[in-house]
Enzyme design. Structure first.
Site, PDB file in Angstrom:
ATOM      1  N   ASP A   1      36.803 116.648  77.587  1.00  0.00           N
ATOM      2  CA  ASP A   1      35.838 116.152  76.617  1.00  0.00           C
ATOM      3  C   ASP A   1      36.497 116.275  75.236  1.00  0.00           C
ATOM      4  O   ASP A   1      37.605 116.790  75.087  1.00  0.00           O
ATOM      5  CB  ASP A   1      34.509 116.922  76.702  1.00  0.00           C
ATOM      6  CG  ASP A   1      33.365 116.100  76.100  1.00  0.00           C
ATOM      7  OD1 ASP A   1      33.638 115.116  75.383  1.00  0.00           O
ATOM      8  OD2 ASP A   1      32.190 116.432  76.342  1.00  0.00           O
ATOM      9  N   TYR A   2      35.790 115.803  74.244  1.00  0.00           N
ATOM     10  CA  TYR A   2      36.303 115.727  72.868  1.00  0.00           C
ATOM     11  C   TYR A   2      36.777 117.104  72.372  1.00  0.00           C
ATOM     12  O   TYR A   2      35.950 117.991  72.141  1.00  0.00           O
ATOM     13  CB  TYR A   2      35.157 115.231  71.991  1.00  0.00           C
ATOM     14  CG  TYR A   2      35.518 114.589  70.680  1.00  0.00           C
ATOM     15  CD1 TYR A   2      35.395 113.222  70.494  1.00  0.00           C
ATOM     16  CD2 TYR A   2      35.952 115.347  69.607  1.00  0.00           C
ATOM     17  CE1 TYR A   2      35.699 112.630  69.282  1.00  0.00           C
ATOM     18  CE2 TYR A   2      36.270 114.770  68.396  1.00  0.00           C
ATOM     19  CZ  TYR A   2      36.139 113.409  68.231  1.00  0.00           C
ATOM     20  OH  TYR A   2      36.425 112.824  67.036  1.00  0.00           O
TER      21      TYR A   2
END
Ligand code: BGC
Length: 769
Positions: free
Chosen positions: A294-295
Site C-alpha cells: 500500500d502507499y
C-alpha cells in the site's frame, strides 16, 4: 458429539484450496500460453541489469491522487532510466501516452509501464459507494458496474485498478467500511469474484479490460477500536472462517494483483509478512499474480518497529512483496542488500518476473498503446448508458429502514413538500469517498432529481436548515480538499428557523441529512457515529411540528439512529449514491422504483455495542427474554441491533411461509433442498432477496449462531407467490476447525430462510457422515 479432527496439513491445504465461495477464473491461461509467456519473460530478463530489474518493482505516483505525505519527483527521468515499473494516479490519453512513449521509446529495453488508479466505484460515471453496491445483493449489477468502470478507465489509458476492497468490517467507526461489502464473508466473497470478473472481462488483453487489485491483504477491516491504520490481532480461526474468504474468492476468480495492508497480522506488518504473502497466498491458495504494497506501507514498517528502510525492504522482498508503492525502499536499498547478501537475486527475479508477466497478460508488450485512443476517450466516458446503469444501481442500493403509515412513496402531484437539510441541494457529497475521476459538478442533486420527477405538480419549499456540522475542529479534519465542508453565512439558529418555516408551509417534510463525502473513507474513523449534532438539532425542531417526516440518509457506514427511528415517519438509506444520486432518490421517493436494498452491515443502537454482527458466537450465558443479571447483556441497552444484517423494507409486503425440507435425516454427500413460499401481499410489484442461513449448534468449536450460505433475488407481482428453493450440499456446512482443517462435522443443523438475518422460518436436520 462430533468427531474430533487431528492436524493434517496436506488435507488442510487441499481443503483450503476448495474454500472458495464459487469463483471461477475466466482469465486462466492455457499451458501453451503460459509456456509462451515464460519464454518471452525469460528472454527479456536475460537482457536486464539488476538496476533495471529493481526498477520494475518501483511504483510511483503521478500526483493526481495522493493519500500520504510522500510523493515522487523526477518521474520522467526515472521512466527513461528504467527505474520505474509503473505509475498510478495519472490518467488521460495524452498524459499516459507521453509517459508510455518515454518508457517504450526512451528506455534501454523498451519495457512498457503499467498505469494504475484507484477506480473504486466507477471511474468518471460514479456508482454508489461499495457498501451501497453490496446492499443490492445483485451480483450481475455489481459485475456490470465494474465492467463500465473498466471501460471508462481504459478509455483514459489505464490498465490497472486498485479494487475491489474486500476487507470484512464489523466496526462502523472505521471509515473504510464504506469501501467494502460489509460484514459477511460469504456475500463478500461472491461480490469480490463478481467485481474481478467485471474489471478483467473475458481477457486481460482486451482494450477495455483492466487488471484488478484486491485489497487490503489482509484483515485491515479489523483495526482495533475502528481507528484507521490501527493494530489487528485475531485468532487463525477468525481469520480463516470470517476474514480471509473474500480475498480467497478474488484469487480464485483470477485477480491479477493484490495489495498488502497497513496493519500487522500476527504482529508482523502485512507488507513484510512471509506467512501471509508466501505461505498462505502463494503456497496454500496458489496465487499467480503480483503483490504491491500500500502507499508507503513498506517505509512504515520502520514505525512498526522492525528496523530501518534497508532492513525492512530486504525483509519485504524475501516475504513475497513484489512492488513497492511510492516509498522507493526497493529502489534505494535492494541493490546494496544484494551486495551484502541480505537479499537473494532469486527473490528480485521472482518479483520482476511477476510484474513483467502482468504486463504481458495485459498485452502491453504486443501493444503498449493498446488503450490509448483519443476517440474512445471522448465517446466512452459518462455516456447516457453509463449514467442509466449508475442510476439503476443507485436505486437498487437504497435500503428502506422505516416506512410508517406507508408514507412512501410520495404522491407525484398535489400538496407541498419541505425539502430541507444540508445534503438536499448539494452536488459534491453525492459521490462519496474515492472518486478520483469523478466530477461532482456533473452529479444530480436531490433537489434537481425531485424537480425532474414532479415538475411543478408538487410545491417544493426548500431550506438548507443546517450546516453539515457546526464544529470547526471537525471541519478542519474533514477538509483535505478545497471547498469540502464549510459553514454557511447564515447562523445555525436562523437556518433552523428557515427549515421550520418551510415545514410549516408544507404537508410533508423530506430531510436530506447524514454524512458528507469526507466523513467516511480512508482516514475517516469516527468515535461517534451519529448524524452530526447540527443536523440533529434541526431534526428535533422539525419533529416538534408533528408532520410526516421522511429522512433521506447519506452515510458511508452504519449510523446510530435510535432517535431518528423513533421520531421520523420514514427513513430511506441512500449511502452515497454517485453521479445519478438525485434522479435515483427521486425515483424511489415517488415510487418509480420500489426499494429492494438490504443491509450488509448491522446497524447498532449505540456505538457502545460495537463490534455488533449477526454471525456472532453464542455465549455460555446467552441473552434471552430481556436484560437481567448474570446473562451476557448490558444494563443500559438491549443486545439487539437497531437494524439487523439483511434487513430492508419494500413498499410492498412479503410474507414467508411453509418452509419445507426435502429430508430431515441425511448422510454423507446427500443433497438437501429447502423450499419456502414467498408471497407479495402488498400493493406494489417488488423485489425481495430471500436469504438462507445455516446454524451449526453441535461442533468441535463454537460456531456462529447462523451464517449466510445463499440468497436469491426474486420479483413478485401484487398477489403473486413463488416457491424459492435452495440446494444445500455438505460444502455449505464446512468450516475451519481448531486444526485449521476445512471440513464439515456431522450432527444437527438449523436451516433458516427469511427476509433478513433476524426474521426467518427455521427447521432442523440431522446430517451424519
Ligand atoms: C490506500 C489504498 C489505495 C492507495 C493508492 C492508500 O492510502 O490505502 O487503498 O489504493 O492509497 O492510492
Amino acid at each position: 458429539m462430533k468427531k474430533k479432527f487431528t492436524r493434517n496439513s496436506a488435507a488442510f491445504i487441499g481443503a483450503a484450496l476448495l474454500m472458495s465461495v464459487c469463483s471461477i477464473n475466466v482469465n486462466a491461461q492455457t499451458a501453451a500460453e503460459t509456456a509462451k509467456m515464460n519464454a518471452y519473460v525469460t528472454g527479456l530478463m536475460k537482457k536486464m541489469t539488476v538496476d533495471e530489474k529493481i526498477g520494475q518493482l518501483n511504483l510511483v505516483t503521478g500526483g493526481m491522487a495522493i493519500t500520504g505525505s510522500v510523493t515522487n519527483n523526477g518521474i520522467g527521468d526515472g521512466v527513461k532510466n528504467g527505474t520505474i515499473g509503473g505509475i498510478f494516479g495519472l490518467y488521460g490519453v495524452a498524459e499516459v501516452r507521453k509517459m508510455q512513449e518515454a518508457a517504450v521509446k526512451g528506455s534501454r529495453l523498451h519495457i512498457p509501464l503499467i498505469f494504475g488508479l484507484d477506480v473504486i466505484h466507477g471511474h468518471r460515471t460514479i456508482f454508489p459507494i461499495p457498501l451501497g453496491m453490496s446492499a443490492t445483493w445483485d451480483l450481475d449489477l455489481i459485475k456490470q458496474s465494474a465492467r463500465i468502470a473498466a471501460k471508462e478507465a481504459t478509455a483514459e489509458g489505464l490498465n490497472w485498478v486498485f479494487s475491489p476492497m474486500v476487507d470484512i468490517a464489523r466496526d462502523a467507526r472505521w471509515g473504510r467500511i464504506s469501501e467494502g461489502s460489509g460484514e459477511d464473508p460469504y456475500l463478500g466473497g461472491r461480490i469480490a469474484a463478481a467485481m474481478v470478473h467485471g474489471y478483467q472481462g473475458t481477457s486481460l488483453k482486451n482494450t477495455d479490460a483492466v487488471m484488478a487489485c484486491v485489497k487490503h491483504f489482509a484483515l485491515y477491516g479489523a483495526a482495533e477500536a475502528g481507528r484507521e491504520y490501527n493494530t489487528v490481532d485475531m485468532s487463525r480461526l477468525a481469520m480463516y472462517n470470517y476474514y480471509l474468504p473474500p480475498y480467497k474468492a478474488a484469487v480464485d476468480a483470477g485477480v491479477g494483483s493484490i495489495m498488502s495492508s497497513f496493519n500487522v497480522v500476527d504482529g508482523v506488518p502485512s507488507t513484510v509478512n512471509k506467512w501471509l504473502l508466501t505461505d498462505l497466498l502463494r503456497k496454500q491458495w496458489g496465487f499467480k499474480g503480483f503483490v504491491v504494497s500500500d502507499y508507503t506501507s513498506l517505509n512504515e514498517v520502520t514505525n512498526h518497529g522492525l528496523g530501518d528502510l534497508k532492513t525492512v525492504s530486504a525483509r519485504a522482498i524475501n516475504a513475497g512483496l513484489d512492488m513497492d508503492m511510492v516509498g522507493e525502499g526497493y529502489l534505494k536499498t535492494l541493490k546494496k542488500s544484494l551486495q551484502e547478501k541480505k537479499v537473494d537475486m532469486a527473490d528480485i527475479d521472482r518479483a520482476c518476473r511477476l510484474i513483467l508477466e502482468a504486463k504481458y497478460k495485459l498485452g502491453l508488450f504486443d501493444n503498449p498503446y493498446k488503450s490509448l485512443d483519443a476517440a474512445r476517450e471522448k465517446s466512452d466516458i459518462m455516456t447516457v448508458a453509463n449514467r442509466v446503469a449508475a442510476r439503476s444501481a443507485a436505486e437498487h442500493s437504497f435500503v428502506l429502514l422505516k416506512n410508517d403509515n406507508q408514507i412512501l412513496p410520495l404522491k407525484k402531484s398535489g400538496g407541498s413538500i419541505a425539502l430541507v437539510g444540508p445534503l438536499a441541494n448539494n452536488k459534491r457529497d453525492m459521490l462519496g469517498t474515492w472518486v478520483i475521476g469523478g466530477e461532482w459538478e456533473k452529479s444530480v442533486s436531490v433537489m434537481e432529481g425531485i424537480e425532474r420527477v414532479v415538475g411543478d405538480k408538487v410545491k417544493i419549499n426548500y431550506a438548507k436548515g443546517s450546516n453539515i456540522t457546526d464544529d470547526t475542529t471537525f471541519i478542519k479534519r474533514l477538509n483535505f480538499g478545497p471547498g469540502m465542508v464549510s459553514l454557511d453565512k447564515e447562523s445555525p439558529e436562523d437556518m433552523i428557523e428557515d427549515a421550520v418555516k418551510a415545514a410549516k408551509r408544507s404537508d410533508i417534510i423530506v430531510a436530506v441529512v447524514g454524512e458528507s463525502q469526507s466523513m467516511s473513507g480512508e482516514s475517516s474513523s469516527r468515535s461517534d457515529i451519529s448524524i452530526p449534532e447540527s443536523q440533529q438539532k434541526m431534526l428535533r425542531e422539525l419533529a416538534k411540528l408533528h408532520k410526516p417526516m421522511v429522512l433521506v440518509l447519506f452515510n458511508g457506514r452504519p449510523l446510530t439512529l435510535q432517535w431518528e427511528n423513533d421520531n421520523a415517519t420514514a427513513i430511506l438509506d441512500v449511502w452515497a449514491p454517485g453521479t445519478e444520486a438525485g434522479n435515483a432518490i427521486a425515483n424511489v421517493l415517488f415510487g418509480n422504483y420500489n426499494p429492494s436494498g438490504k443491509l450488509t452491515t448491522t446497524f447498532p443502537r449505540s456505538v457502545g455495542q460495537i463490534p455488533l454482527y449477526y454471525n456472532h458466537l453464542n455465549t455460555g450465558r446467552p441473552y434471552t427474554n430481556g436484560p437481567t443479571k448474570f446473562k451476557s447483556n448490558y444494563l443500559d441497552i438491549d443486545n439487539s441491533p437497531l437494524y439487523p444484517f439483511g434487513y430492508g423494507l419494500s413498499y410492498t409486503k412479503f410474507q414467508y411461509s411453509n418452509l419445507k425440507l426435502s429430508k430431515t435425516n441425511l448422510k454423507g454427500n446427500e443433497t438437501l433442498t429447502a423450499t419456502v413460499t414467498v408471497s407479495n401481499t402488498g400493493s406494489y410489484t417488488g423485489e425481495e432477496t430471500v436469504q438462507l442461513y445455516i446454524g451449526d449448534p453441535e461442533a468441535s468449536i463454537s460456531r456462529p449462531v447462523k451464517e449466510l450460505k445463499d440468497f436469491k433475488k426474486i420479483t413478485l407481482q401484487v398477489g403473486q407467490k413463488k416457491d424459492v428453493s435452495f440446494t444445500i450440499t455438505p460444502d455449505k456446512l464446512k468450516f475451519f476447525n481448531s486444526d485449521l482443517r476445512y471440513d464439515w462435522e456431522p450432527g444437527k443443523f438449523i436451516i433458516e430462510v427469511g427476509t433478513n438475518s433476524d426474521i426467518t422460518e427455521s427447521a432442523t436436520v440431522n446430517w451424519m457422515k
